[in-house]
Design a protein around this motif. Sequence first.
Motif, PDB file in Angstrom:
ATOM      1  N   LEU A 697      20.524  -7.061 -56.677  1.00 38.13           N
ATOM      2  CA  LEU A 697      20.425  -7.993 -55.552  1.00 38.13           C
ATOM      3  C   LEU A 697      21.201  -7.481 -54.340  1.00 38.13           C
ATOM      4  CD1 LEU A 697      20.781 -11.274 -57.617  1.00 38.13           C
ATOM      5  CD2 LEU A 697      18.804 -10.663 -56.221  1.00 38.13           C
ATOM      6  N   LEU A 698      22.355  -6.872 -54.568  1.00 39.14           N
ATOM      7  CA  LEU A 698      23.126  -6.295 -53.454  1.00 39.14           C
ATOM      8  C   LEU A 698      22.345  -5.178 -52.761  1.00 39.14           C
ATOM      9  CD1 LEU A 698      26.681  -6.113 -55.070  1.00 39.14           C
ATOM     10  CD2 LEU A 698      26.091  -7.418 -53.021  1.00 39.14           C
ATOM     11  N   LEU A 699      21.735  -4.303 -53.568  1.00 40.20           N
ATOM     12  CA  LEU A 699      20.981  -3.183 -52.997  1.00 40.20           C
ATOM     13  C   LEU A 699      19.742  -3.674 -52.259  1.00 40.20           C
ATOM     14  CD1 LEU A 699      21.246  -0.615 -55.940  1.00 40.20           C
ATOM     15  CD2 LEU A 699      22.479  -0.572 -53.768  1.00 40.20           C
ATOM     16  N   SER A 700      19.037  -4.639 -52.854  1.00 40.91           N
ATOM     17  CA  SER A 700      17.834  -5.155 -52.191  1.00 40.91           C
ATOM     18  C   SER A 700      18.209  -5.977 -50.958  1.00 40.91           C
ATOM     19  CB  SER A 700      16.997  -5.986 -53.163  1.00 40.91           C
ATOM     20  OG  SER A 700      17.769  -7.000 -53.761  1.00 40.91           O
ATOM     21  N   ALA A 701      19.382  -6.637 -50.986  1.00 39.02           N
ATOM     22  CA  ALA A 701      19.849  -7.348 -49.784  1.00 39.02           C
ATOM     23  C   ALA A 701      20.134  -6.358 -48.663  1.00 39.02           C
ATOM     24  CB  ALA A 701      21.102  -8.152 -50.112  1.00 39.02           C
ATOM     25  N   LEU A 702      20.656  -5.180 -49.016  1.00 35.84           N
ATOM     26  CA  LEU A 702      20.895  -4.140 -48.011  1.00 35.84           C
ATOM     27  C   LEU A 702      19.574  -3.671 -47.400  1.00 35.84           C
ATOM     28  CD1 LEU A 702      23.250  -2.467 -46.801  1.00 35.84           C
ATOM     29  CD2 LEU A 702      22.714  -0.696 -48.489  1.00 35.84           C
ATOM     30  N   VAL A 703      18.551  -3.515 -48.237  1.00 31.87           N
ATOM     31  CA  VAL A 703      17.220  -3.139 -47.728  1.00 31.87           C
ATOM     32  C   VAL A 703      16.686  -4.233 -46.812  1.00 31.87           C
ATOM     33  CG1 VAL A 703      14.823  -2.688 -48.383  1.00 31.87           C
ATOM     34  CG2 VAL A 703      16.688  -1.694 -49.723  1.00 31.87           C
ATOM     35  N   GLY A 704      16.860  -5.492 -47.255  1.00 32.61           N
ATOM     36  CA  GLY A 704      16.379  -6.599 -46.431  1.00 32.61           C
ATOM     37  C   GLY A 704      17.057  -6.677 -45.081  1.00 32.61           C
ATOM     38  N   ASP A 705      18.379  -6.399 -45.046  1.00 29.12           N
ATOM     39  CA  ASP A 705      19.132  -6.550 -43.798  1.00 29.12           C
ATOM     40  C   ASP A 705      19.116  -5.305 -42.920  1.00 29.12           C
ATOM     41  OD1 ASP A 705      20.020  -9.231 -43.935  1.00 29.12           O
ATOM     42  OD2 ASP A 705      21.487  -8.671 -45.454  1.00 29.12           O
ATOM     43  N   LEU A 706      18.882  -4.128 -43.500  1.00 27.84           N
ATOM     44  CA  LEU A 706      18.886  -2.905 -42.696  1.00 27.84           C
ATOM     45  C   LEU A 706      17.487  -2.301 -42.490  1.00 27.84           C
ATOM     46  CD1 LEU A 706      22.103  -0.986 -43.824  1.00 27.84           C
ATOM     47  CD2 LEU A 706      21.753  -2.484 -41.852  1.00 27.84           C
ATOM     48  N   ILE A 707      16.474  -2.858 -43.108  1.00 26.60           N
ATOM     49  CA  ILE A 707      15.103  -2.376 -42.882  1.00 26.60           C
ATOM     50  C   ILE A 707      14.189  -3.521 -42.473  1.00 26.60           C
ATOM     51  CG2 ILE A 707      13.074  -1.310 -43.948  1.00 26.60           C
ATOM     52  CD1 ILE A 707      14.914   0.388 -45.620  1.00 26.60           C
ATOM     53  N   LEU A 708      14.086  -4.558 -43.329  1.00 29.26           N
ATOM     54  CA  LEU A 708      13.155  -5.646 -43.021  1.00 29.26           C
ATOM     55  C   LEU A 708      13.594  -6.440 -41.798  1.00 29.26           C
ATOM     56  CD1 LEU A 708      10.733  -7.404 -43.605  1.00 29.26           C
ATOM     57  CD2 LEU A 708      12.075  -8.607 -45.351  1.00 29.26           C
ATOM     58  N   LEU A 709      14.857  -6.850 -41.737  1.00 32.34           N
ATOM     59  CA  LEU A 709      15.330  -7.633 -40.586  1.00 32.34           C
ATOM     60  C   LEU A 709      15.202  -6.859 -39.275  1.00 32.34           C
ATOM     61  CD1 LEU A 709      16.682 -10.132 -39.361  1.00 32.34           C
ATOM     62  CD2 LEU A 709      18.903  -9.154 -39.988  1.00 32.34           C
ATOM     63  N   PRO A 710      15.665  -5.603 -39.188  1.00 32.54           N
ATOM     64  CA  PRO A 710      15.473  -4.851 -37.941  1.00 32.54           C
ATOM     65  C   PRO A 710      13.998  -4.643 -37.595  1.00 32.54           C
ATOM     66  CG  PRO A 710      17.142  -3.802 -39.309  1.00 32.54           C
ATOM     67  CD  PRO A 710      16.491  -4.845 -40.150  1.00 32.54           C
ATOM     68  N   ALA A 711      13.145  -4.464 -38.620  1.00 34.72           N
ATOM     69  CA  ALA A 711      11.711  -4.300 -38.346  1.00 34.72           C
ATOM     70  C   ALA A 711      11.138  -5.561 -37.716  1.00 34.72           C
ATOM     71  CB  ALA A 711      10.970  -3.964 -39.640  1.00 34.72           C
ATOM     72  N   ILE A 712      11.593  -6.722 -38.180  1.00 34.91           N
ATOM     73  CA  ILE A 712      11.159  -7.987 -37.577  1.00 34.91           C
ATOM     74  C   ILE A 712      11.670  -8.089 -36.145  1.00 34.91           C
ATOM     75  CG2 ILE A 712      11.445 -10.494 -37.681  1.00 34.91           C
ATOM     76  CD1 ILE A 712      11.519 -10.240 -40.739  1.00 34.91           C
ATOM     77  N   LEU A 713      12.944  -7.740 -35.958  1.00 37.34           N
ATOM     78  CA  LEU A 713      13.547  -7.856 -34.627  1.00 37.34           C
ATOM     79  C   LEU A 713      12.935  -6.871 -33.634  1.00 37.34           C
ATOM     80  CD1 LEU A 713      17.320  -8.175 -35.643  1.00 37.34           C
ATOM     81  CD2 LEU A 713      15.748 -10.008 -34.987  1.00 37.34           C
ATOM     82  N   ALA A 714      12.487  -5.695 -34.106  1.00 38.36           N
ATOM     83  CA  ALA A 714      11.939  -4.678 -33.202  1.00 38.36           C
ATOM     84  C   ALA A 714      10.517  -4.985 -32.779  1.00 38.36           C
ATOM     85  CB  ALA A 714      11.980  -3.311 -33.893  1.00 38.36           C
ATOM     86  N   GLY A 715       9.812  -5.820 -33.566  1.00 38.68           N
ATOM     87  CA  GLY A 715       8.414  -6.124 -33.269  1.00 38.68           C
ATOM     88  C   GLY A 715       8.268  -7.352 -32.383  1.00 38.68           C
ATOM     89  N   PRO A 716       7.020  -7.797 -32.208  1.00 37.35           N
ATOM     90  CA  PRO A 716       6.760  -8.976 -31.358  1.00 37.35           C
ATOM     91  C   PRO A 716       7.505 -10.223 -31.818  1.00 37.35           C
ATOM     92  CG  PRO A 716       4.717  -7.813 -31.874  1.00 37.35           C
ATOM     93  CD  PRO A 716       5.776  -7.188 -32.709  1.00 37.35           C
ATOM     94  N   LEU A 717       7.725 -10.365 -33.136  1.00 42.18           N
ATOM     95  CA  LEU A 717       8.418 -11.547 -33.638  1.00 42.18           C
ATOM     96  C   LEU A 717       9.864 -11.598 -33.156  1.00 42.18           C
ATOM     97  CD1 LEU A 717       7.118 -11.567 -37.337  1.00 42.18           C
ATOM     98  CD2 LEU A 717       6.377 -13.037 -35.451  1.00 42.18           C
TER      99      LEU A 717
END
Length: 725
Positions: A697-717
């Motif tokens: 969960l710690l590792l997947s949370a890191l993926v969520g916060d350093l890949i998925l979250l920035p990808a959302i922030l960088a796009g139209p959303l």
Amino acid sequence: MDRRTRIAKVTLLLMAFVSPLFVYGAISALQSTSNDPRQWLPKSFEETDTYDWFGEHFGSDEVAVVSWPGCTIEDPRVSSVSAAIEASPMFDRVLSGPSIMAELTQSATGMTRSSALLRLRGFLVNPDDETTCLVLSTSATGRSDRVAAVKTIEQIVEAESGIPASELRLAGPTVDAAAIDIESRRLLFKLAGFSALISFFFATMRMRSVRLALIVLVTAGFSTIVALSVLYFSGSKMNLLMTMLPPLIYVLSISSAVHLVNYYRDAVIDKTCMDPLKEALLNGWLPCVLAAATTAIGLISLVMSKIEPIREFGLFSALGMVASLAILFTLLPAALQLFPPKQETKEKPNVPQMSLSGRLAGVICRYHTVLMAGCLALMALCASALPYITSTVKLQDRFLPGSDAIMDYQWLETHIGPMVPLEVVIGFDKDDPRDMAQQMRVVAMVQSKIQSMDEPVATMSAVNMSSALPSGSSIREVMERKIINSPKTEQQLKDAHFVAQADDEYLWRITVRAKAIGDLDYGRFAETLRYGIEPLLKENDAHGIFTGVIPLIYKAQRQLLQDLFRSFLAAFLVIGLVLVAVLRSLPAALLAMIPNLFPAVVVFGGLEWVGIPVQIGSVMTASAALGIAVDDTVHFLTWFRRGLQDGLPRDEALKDAFERCAGAMAHTTLICASGLLVFAASSFVPILHFAWLMVALLLSALVGDLILLPAILAGPLGRSFENKK
């Protein structure tokens, strides 16, 4: 000496002054380990009330089963061991093959040896090789200290027979609870210390400063001691789940401390900053408070569970988080004020995009659509398995296959019979005209029906203690019937806890034992048993009550999944509302919750895909993981929004947030994961699963916060986060 230095000294002196009290409380808590099987019974449920009712009429069903290679009916050591154990205050009574055989063959009805062996088959004796066992009923004294009770068994057997503890084969609830107690203490006194050393090593390596690592780990250690002392002074005790309270509070405290120290190091490196400590506190207080609050919300949601140990864990871990926050903003600043680390000569990079964080941010900005789609596709795939997730509380899923507990159960089930009990109580109305012999005939019919079912079981009742039930009118059969109906026989059966009398009914007990090792679905078995014998009971004007370990295991198994879903949903809703208030935007809060859902959905959905059932220890991780994920999300969004407020475009604000947070997030994950992985060495599977799940969960949370979250922030959303004050 300036005012702030004086305050720092007073703070550390006060903490040093109260430390003995907290240390005393923590040590006392660690020594109060108790794993009573009854604490896992869901409260306020009909099954639990029925189980309590059974105990009132037939006594506790908690037993210990003892045998050894060569333990046969003819082994004289069995009788001497049995007499010595029965004299011990740890046990109320002892049943053994030789003692019951003697009763059956020497009674007034005089049963033959072969008939007696068949009566005890699968319960006390294996008729093929006459291997037998002792079934010990644990007294209140023994239940108060099950480790001592098991030690008493080992000492008595060795003293009376010369058989060492390594050759004994032990099973039963008392033995299981003692094994859990022993493993809990090993976790607390051995693995926990090793975990702290591993965490210190990685903290030192990543921070490049022994002094900073010591400050962080002392802060985390003091937070853990305070959390344990709160547990002790509140009157609660350690149990299986509570053994994970110290490492959880420790790693969560490290997470907050590393982030705050990271802000301090950044301020030190920034030569324009005149007061690094003040700058760090100004930058870090809001995200640290929000992170601790959301983590506490995730943990406190566990109080919605119907299972007491899970509720207690949620309560005390949430209180521990609140205490750790107070310590974070008192002990750590005071230590940094009095013992500042050597200033780093390395200048803060003038071109952030050339650093590893900057390059990663650049890649995410360029490929945000692909990365977001990939993460969401993985979430969707794992989410599709969530409705089918399974749970388990079986014995074989609590210990590793090669453990002593599993090996002992396998030996006993091979040489004696099944070991997991279910109790069937047959009730006859007080005004029923049938005598004991006639009622016993109904019990014999029900017992025969149970034994004819597909699942191999062993049964024991008053029928096993009597000769063939008389059905004719010969002189011998009339005499046998009189013996069965005599007050002496009735009292013997009551003393053996096979018969009891309530205010309005007469009760007969049938103990059914099923396999502990195997693929038996206890819930389905209990239902099959009920539906199989209820028509027979109705035909004979009797009613059945079903209780014991198996129905409770089934209820607890279903309750685990309900608790998992309910607590996670409650935590999700409350944390969502907190983010709405902080971000001042419902769309932004909903988008921010996606990466927080990512670890729980991916890990728990992945468990179902690979066929791993949810354990008791797994229930806690979902809500805790949500809080941990929000921790990093809050820190990242805080700096991202500050960048936007300073006029930076979204991609630059994203890179600035990476520069400030990515390193601390990665370091926190590394330190916490390395500390938790130590607990994967446990032989107790729920703790082992807890450790691996938390790391995943710690590792997947890191993926969520350093890949998925920035990808959302960088796009139209990401526009949802712009221009928010």
